[in-house]
Design an enzyme around this catalytic site. Structure first.
Site, short mmCIF file in Angstrom:
data_model
loop_
_atom_site.label_atom_id
_atom_site.label_comp_id
_atom_site.label_asym_id
_atom_site.label_seq_id
_atom_site.Cartn_x
_atom_site.Cartn_y
_atom_site.Cartn_z
CE1 TYR A 181 -32.74 -31.62 51.70
CE2 TYR A 181 -32.27 -33.36 50.13
CZ TYR A 181 -32.99 -32.88 51.21
OH TYR A 181 -33.95 -33.65 51.78
CB CYS A 182 -27.33 -28.22 53.64
SG CYS A 182 -27.05 -28.03 55.41
NE ARG A 183 -29.47 -26.42 59.82
CZ ARG A 183 -28.25 -26.75 60.22
NH1 ARG A 183 -27.20 -26.18 59.65
NH2 ARG A 183 -28.07 -27.62 61.18
CB CYS A 187 -26.48 -24.85 54.72
SG CYS A 187 -26.13 -26.32 55.71
CG PHE A 211 -36.11 -29.02 52.66
CD1 PHE A 211 -36.71 -29.93 51.80
CD2 PHE A 211 -36.85 -28.54 53.73
CE1 PHE A 211 -38.01 -30.38 52.02
CE2 PHE A 211 -38.15 -28.97 53.97
CZ PHE A 211 -38.73 -29.90 53.11
#
Length: 232
Positions: A181-183, A187, A211
């Site tokens: 996962y990322c921003r 992302c 997140f």
């Protein structure tokens, strides 16, 4: 813009909502909100991350603050900004994105040419990941920058920034599913990471959104505190 004393209550409300929409209606301010959805940031940090000049960053932040989206806290010589309501702001931006994906051709085209080109697999839902975490059947990788990970992350996840991922393959399990996962939903690093890991033989998929959405929708997070421990 000021409210008309002859306006109806509904018009007063719509006027305020229109001013809110106007505040977020700028590409740089949407990007700043994405950064602040990871956690509080100073003007200096936001200027560096966004690539905007300090004065321009400050101007955009003040517009968002006047609209009620941000609050400030002075820490020494620095002014630190944070979202006034994480859940409300994150879901507002999410709703804007869903509308764009459904009805704006450019958004769909860009997703196909710049995102799905790296990863066409359907993402793991938040509910599915929560179940996997409870059963310890998923290995979660956060590909954000280290300082973003330090502001909060999904419990049990490890941090390998995207630029370091090819050096960290030896630390990843080949007998468990990996979720990256990322921003947030735009992302691209989550798409890149999932596609890259599968090309290296790993069972990897990305988490839907990122997140901020995970946290805003009430799923558990770990937030490091001084002393090396975490709090929920």
């Amino acid at each position: 813009m000021t409210q008309d004393s002859c306006a109806t209550p509904k018009q007063d409300i719509f006027l305020s909502l229109a001013e809110l929409a106007q505040a977020i209606g700028h590409v740089n301010r949407l990007e700043l909100l994405e950064h602040l959805a990871q956690g509080p940031r100073s003007v200096e940090e936001l200027s560096t991350r966004s690539g905007m000049a300090f004065a321009n960053t400050s101007r955009h932040l003040q517009i968002l603050r006047r609209a009620g989206l941000l609050k400030t806290e002075r820490q020494g010589k620095k002014v630190v900004y944070s979202l006034t309501g994480l859940t409300e702001v994150v879901l507002l931006i999410k709703a804007l994105g869903l509308m764009g994906e459904a009805h704006i051709a450019t958004v769909g085209q860009r997703l196909n040419t710049s995102y799905r080109i790296h990863d066409t697999m359907p993402p793991v839902t938040r509910e599915e990941l929560a179940t996997r975490l409870a059963g310890q059947s998923a290995f979660v990788v956060d590909v954000r920058a280290e300082d973003e990970f330090g502001l909060g992350h999904i419990p049990g996840s490890i941090n390998i920034p995207m630029l370091d991922l090819h050096h960290g393959l030896a630390s990843l399990p080949r007998d468990r599913a990996i979720v990256v996962y990322c921003r947030g939903p735009y992302c691209v690093q989550a798409y890149e990471a999932a596609g890259f890991l599968r090309s290296q033989g790993f069972d990897a998929r990305r988490l839907e959104d990122g997140f901020p959405e995970w946290r805003a929708l009430g799923f558990p997070v770990e937030i490091p505190i001084p002393g090396g421990t975490t709090e929920p």
